[in-house]
Write a protein that holds these residues in place. Structure first.
Motif, PDB file in Angstrom:
ATOM      1  N   ALA A  45       5.332  12.585 -28.776  1.00 47.80           N
ATOM      2  CA  ALA A  45       4.264  13.396 -28.210  1.00 47.80           C
ATOM      3  C   ALA A  45       4.344  14.825 -28.705  1.00 47.80           C
ATOM      4  CB  ALA A  45       4.347  13.344 -26.680  1.00 47.80           C
ATOM      5  N   LYS A  46       5.645  15.266 -28.746  1.00 50.29           N
ATOM      6  CA  LYS A  46       5.861  16.650 -29.186  1.00 50.29           C
ATOM      7  C   LYS A  46       5.483  16.801 -30.650  1.00 50.29           C
ATOM      8  CE  LYS A  46       8.564  18.659 -25.768  1.00 50.29           C
ATOM      9  NZ  LYS A  46       9.920  18.555 -25.263  1.00 50.29           N
ATOM     10  N   MET A  47       5.867  15.734 -31.420  1.00 49.96           N
ATOM     11  CA  MET A  47       5.569  15.774 -32.850  1.00 49.96           C
ATOM     12  C   MET A  47       4.053  15.918 -33.078  1.00 49.96           C
ATOM     13  SD  MET A  47       8.146  15.563 -34.971  1.00 49.96           S
ATOM     14  CE  MET A  47       8.101  14.466 -36.382  1.00 49.96           C
ATOM     15  N   LYS A  48       3.362  15.181 -32.168  1.00 54.52           N
ATOM     16  CA  LYS A  48       1.905  15.259 -32.263  1.00 54.52           C
ATOM     17  C   LYS A  48       1.445  16.690 -32.041  1.00 54.52           C
ATOM     18  CE  LYS A  48       0.224  10.713 -31.139  1.00 54.52           C
ATOM     19  NZ  LYS A  48      -0.175   9.843 -30.013  1.00 54.52           N
ATOM     20  N   GLN A  49       2.116  17.303 -31.079  1.00 53.92           N
ATOM     21  CA  GLN A  49       1.733  18.678 -30.807  1.00 53.92           C
ATOM     22  C   GLN A  49       2.279  19.624 -31.868  1.00 53.92           C
ATOM     23  OE1 GLN A  49       3.206  19.394 -26.920  1.00 53.92           O
ATOM     24  NE2 GLN A  49       1.392  18.548 -25.910  1.00 53.92           N
ATOM     25  N   ALA A  50       3.093  19.076 -32.759  1.00 52.27           N
ATOM     26  CA  ALA A  50       3.719  19.819 -33.842  1.00 52.27           C
ATOM     27  C   ALA A  50       4.529  20.994 -33.358  1.00 52.27           C
ATOM     28  CB  ALA A  50       2.657  20.281 -34.871  1.00 52.27           C
ATOM     29  N   ALA A  51       5.111  20.782 -32.248  1.00 48.30           N
ATOM     30  CA  ALA A  51       5.983  21.862 -31.748  1.00 48.30           C
ATOM     31  C   ALA A  51       7.258  21.258 -31.136  1.00 48.30           C
ATOM     32  CB  ALA A  51       5.231  22.694 -30.709  1.00 48.30           C
ATOM     33  N   PRO A  52       8.159  20.812 -31.987  1.00 49.10           N
ATOM     34  CA  PRO A  52       9.376  20.160 -31.467  1.00 49.10           C
ATOM     35  C   PRO A  52      10.363  21.141 -30.796  1.00 49.10           C
ATOM     36  CG  PRO A  52       9.458  20.409 -33.856  1.00 49.10           C
ATOM     37  CD  PRO A  52       8.146  20.990 -33.441  1.00 49.10           C
ATOM     38  N   GLU A  53      10.934  20.671 -29.788  1.00 42.39           N
ATOM     39  CA  GLU A  53      11.899  21.545 -29.080  1.00 42.39           C
ATOM     40  C   GLU A  53      13.329  21.119 -29.435  1.00 42.39           C
ATOM     41  OE1 GLU A  53      11.299  22.141 -24.859  1.00 42.39           O
ATOM     42  OE2 GLU A  53       9.128  22.010 -25.239  1.00 42.39           O
TER      43      GLU A  53
END
Lengths: 189, 162, 364
Positions: free
Chosen positions: A168-176
């Motif tokens: 999901a984060k990858m989709k948002q292109a903002a990995p934590e």
């Protein structure tokens, strides 16, 4: 001569005194306790085998850190949102699956140091002291309520959840990065 | 019945006496001597000399033999048994023994043996007792004094004067 | 009894020799099976139980009801054990020694009157024979100690021999005083003289009449005490157990023995304990005579009397065995020099004075 007669008298007299004492003891009840059948009641705060009430355990790892000989081994897996682990008896929310709670009782030195830090009072000393085994491995007590398969499942669940989250984060292109680290830590344990 | 017991005792006596003479180890000789004395005492008992038989055991087995054993055991090294007895002067001893046995044998054949019934005899105890304090009282008392002197003498010699 | 049995067997088999031989063997074996073995079984257990009770313990209680079969289990164990002979031992003498010791203590039973009917030999020299034959035990112990080729064994054997020989003197002196009083060496006759009631026992002055009996009582008690102490020493029991002295000599002359040979020594020790107790019971306490008269006489049933006599004899003998055990758990072991002091400086003078006084009284 006087000394001689005195010696004789003393020799006989003291023997009779001694015999009187042993004769008395012939009829006093024995002090032996027939151990396996009869047991002496233990003192109130005696420390013997450890017991963990796993239902109350929150997996905080404090007991393992307190143990001076390192006989407690704990592994935990984070729960996935949606899973309800229930509450401990003193109303603390459980957040971790305790996948492994092993106590090597052969190493235990009965210091009771693990008992004090427990926030839920779930690890405690019992009054059982007869637990000898023929094999040393049998002295490693496993208290975890989960079977191996269940533990594996929980782990998979978490991984899946993490992976989904990652995706999901990858989709948002903002990995934590923090999360990743956390996961790595778990796996290395 | 008594014949068999007699031959048994005779066999024990002579057999162990042979061991006494021939054994190389002196301890064996000493213990075989005990058997010999025992066999002799058994023959005494068979002959009806009950008191003599018991005295034989008491004096020889209980006293003299234990003395011999003490002597042997105390005088040789316990860990390294070296006391052996051997045969020497065989020819001389053979001659003297054969002469002696010839004399004994001739006496044996030449004597007129009295024959009595081989019933179990009455005890000799009371007879011996009476004789000892009537006819032989002087000898008896003298023997007693002799033994007392021997006892006191031994104690005096053994005692260390300081 | 001998002639009676021979006659029965003779009428059955028709062979005089066979009858005589079998009866002789039977009579020789009888004390062993009727008395010594059951007694030893019971006494070993009793020893452990008495020791346990005196130390406020329970004792063996796992084999059978309250441990009744403990001795049987022990014997089974001893039978199974390997018979070890150490390589430096003198094998012949090592093997003979337990037999000799047991034969010595068993031979004493030949002259002990268990009841009016049950006596090995009614020889006139009875008690003298017992005193003499016990020297066989000394020879056996010396043999075992020497043949073991072990310093502890030899030391134990030497001590044992020295002790037994020393203590034979007060024993003989006390018995001599009784012989002077009764005029016989036969234990059977000594028992018969103390018949009827317990005030006829030698400890209460014997069969002497009137005031003589009262004068005799203190000297008889003194004689009894001397005899008891010296016979205790003769059987190597505590407090005179320096030949075995487990804290210094491992276990004395039988250190190297194991299995059945050890059992032989053990059996001989217990047989000896009973033999000396029986002598004391016979010499001072009326032997097989009942203290209160016989039930067989009151019921007019004379066949009962020998059994009653046997019963009383065993009771008396076992009582003194019990006292030996009692003393064992009361007194510590004597030192060697104390042992010799007790014998030569105390017991022998007292026994001698006692002998002279009893002689004078019996002449009165």
């Amino acid at each position: 001569m006087k000394q001689y007669l005195k010696n004789t008298w003393e020799g006989l007299y003291t023997v009779i005194v001694g015999m009187k004492i042993t004769f008395k003891h012939l009829f006093t009840p024995s002090v032996t306790i027939q151990y396996p059948e009869v047991k002496i009641p233990l003192p109130e705060r005696s420390r013997n085998r450890l017991y963990v009430n796993i239902d109350d355990c929150i997996g905080c790892d404090q007991c393992a850190r307190a143990c001076p000989v390192g006989c407690i081994e704990i592994e935990t897996v984070k729960s996935v949102p949606g899973e309800d682990l229930g509450k401990t008896s003193n109303d603390k929310k459980k957040a971790l699956w305790v996948t492994k709670f092993d106590i090597d009782i052969a190493k235990c030195c009965f210091c009771s140091l693990c008992v004090y830090p427990c926030p839920t009072e779930c690890i405690k000393m019992t009054d059982i002291y007869e637990y000898s085994e023929f094999e040393r491995n049998n002295l490693v007590y496993s208290f975890s309520a989960l079977t191996k398969e269940e533990a594996g499942e929980k782990k998979l669940n978490l991984e899946k959840f993490n992976a989904e989250k990652e995706a999901a984060k990858m989709k948002q292109a903002a990995p934590e990065p923090e999360k990743k680290q956390d996961k790595n830590e778990k796996e290395s344990e | 019945m008594f014949d068999i017991i007699f031959y048994l005792f005779a066999f024990i006596t002579i057999g162990s006496a042979l061991i006494v003479v021939t054994a190389r180890n002196i301890i064996y000789s000493a213990f075989s001597l005990m058997l010999t004395l025992f066999g002799v005492s058994g023959i005494y008992a068979l002959l009806g000399a009950d008191f003599l038989a018991v005295v034989q055991i008491m004096v020889y087995v209980g006293g003299i033999l234990v003395l011999i054993l003490f002597g042997v055991m105390l005088t040789n090294k316990i860990t390294n048994v070296e006391i052996k007895s051997g045969n020497r002067n065989i020819a001389v001893s053979l001659i003297s023994v054969s002469v002696l046995s010839a004399i004994l044998f001739s006496v044996l054949l030449g004597t007129n043996w009295k024959e009595t019934n081989s019933q179990i005899p009455e005890t000799t105890l009371f007879g011996i007792g009476e004789l000892l304090i009537t006819k032989y009282v002087l000898v008896f008392e003298l023997l007693g004094i002799l033994l007392l002197i021997a006892l006191i003498g031994a104690a005096t010699i053994a005692r260390k004067e300081e | 009894m001998y002639e009676y049995l021979v006659n029965i067997l003779f009428s059955v088999t028709g062979n005089q020799f066979l009858a005589q031989a079998s009866v002789m063997i039977l009579i020789a074996a009888l004390p062993l099976f009727v008395v010594i073995l059951p007694y030893a079984l019971a006494a070993v257990l009793a020893e452990r139980k008495v020791s346990a009770f005196m130390q406020d313990r329970i004792g063996p209680n796992r084999t059978g009801y309250r441990g009744l079969f403990q001795t049987l289990a022990d014997i089974l164990k001893l039978i199974q054990k390997e018979d070890i002979i150490n390589s430096e031992a003198d094998k012949k003498l090592f093997n003979i020694s337990p037999l000799l010791v047991f034969a010595g203590s068993y031979a004493a039973f030949a002259a002990i009157p268990f009841s009016g009917m049950f006596i090995g030999t009614n020889a006139e020299v009875g008690i003298f024979f017992i005193l003499a034959i016990s020297s066989l035990v000394v020879a056996g112990i010396l043999m075992g100690g020497w043949a073991s080729n072990n310093k502890y064994s030899l030391l134990g054997a030497m001590r044992s021999a020295a002790q037994i020989i020393s203590y034979e003197i007060p024993t003989a002196l006390v018995i001599l005083s009784i012989v002077m009083l009764t005029g016989t060496l036969s234990l059977n006759t000594i028992s018969e003289l103390q018949t009827a009631y317990f005030w006829n026992w030698n400890i209460f002055g014997g069969a002497a009449e009137g005031f003589k009996q009262f004068i005799l009582i203190p000297f008889m008690i003194a004689g009894f005490i001397i005899l008891y102490i010296s016979t205790l020493a003769e059987v190597n029991r505590v407090p005179f157990d320096i030949p075995e002295a487990e804290s210094e000599l491992v276990s004395g002359f039988h250190t190297e023995y194991s299995g059945m040979k050890f059992a032989m020594f053990f059996l001989a020790e217990y047989a000896n304990m009973f033999a000396v107790s029986a002598i004391i019971a016979t010499v001072f306490f009326g032997g097989y005579q009942s203290p209160f008269g016989y039930l067989g006489n009151t019921l007019n049933f004379p066949l009962l009397i020998p059994f009653e006599q046997f019963f009383w004899f065993m009771i008396k003998g076992l009582f003194f065995v019990f006292v030996q055990m009692w003393l064992r758990w009361t007194l510590p072991r004597l030192r060697v020099d104390q042992l010799m002091t007790v014998c030569w400086k105390y017991l022998i003078p007292y026994a001698f004075i006692n002998l002279i006084i009893i002689g004078i009284i019996s002449l009165l």
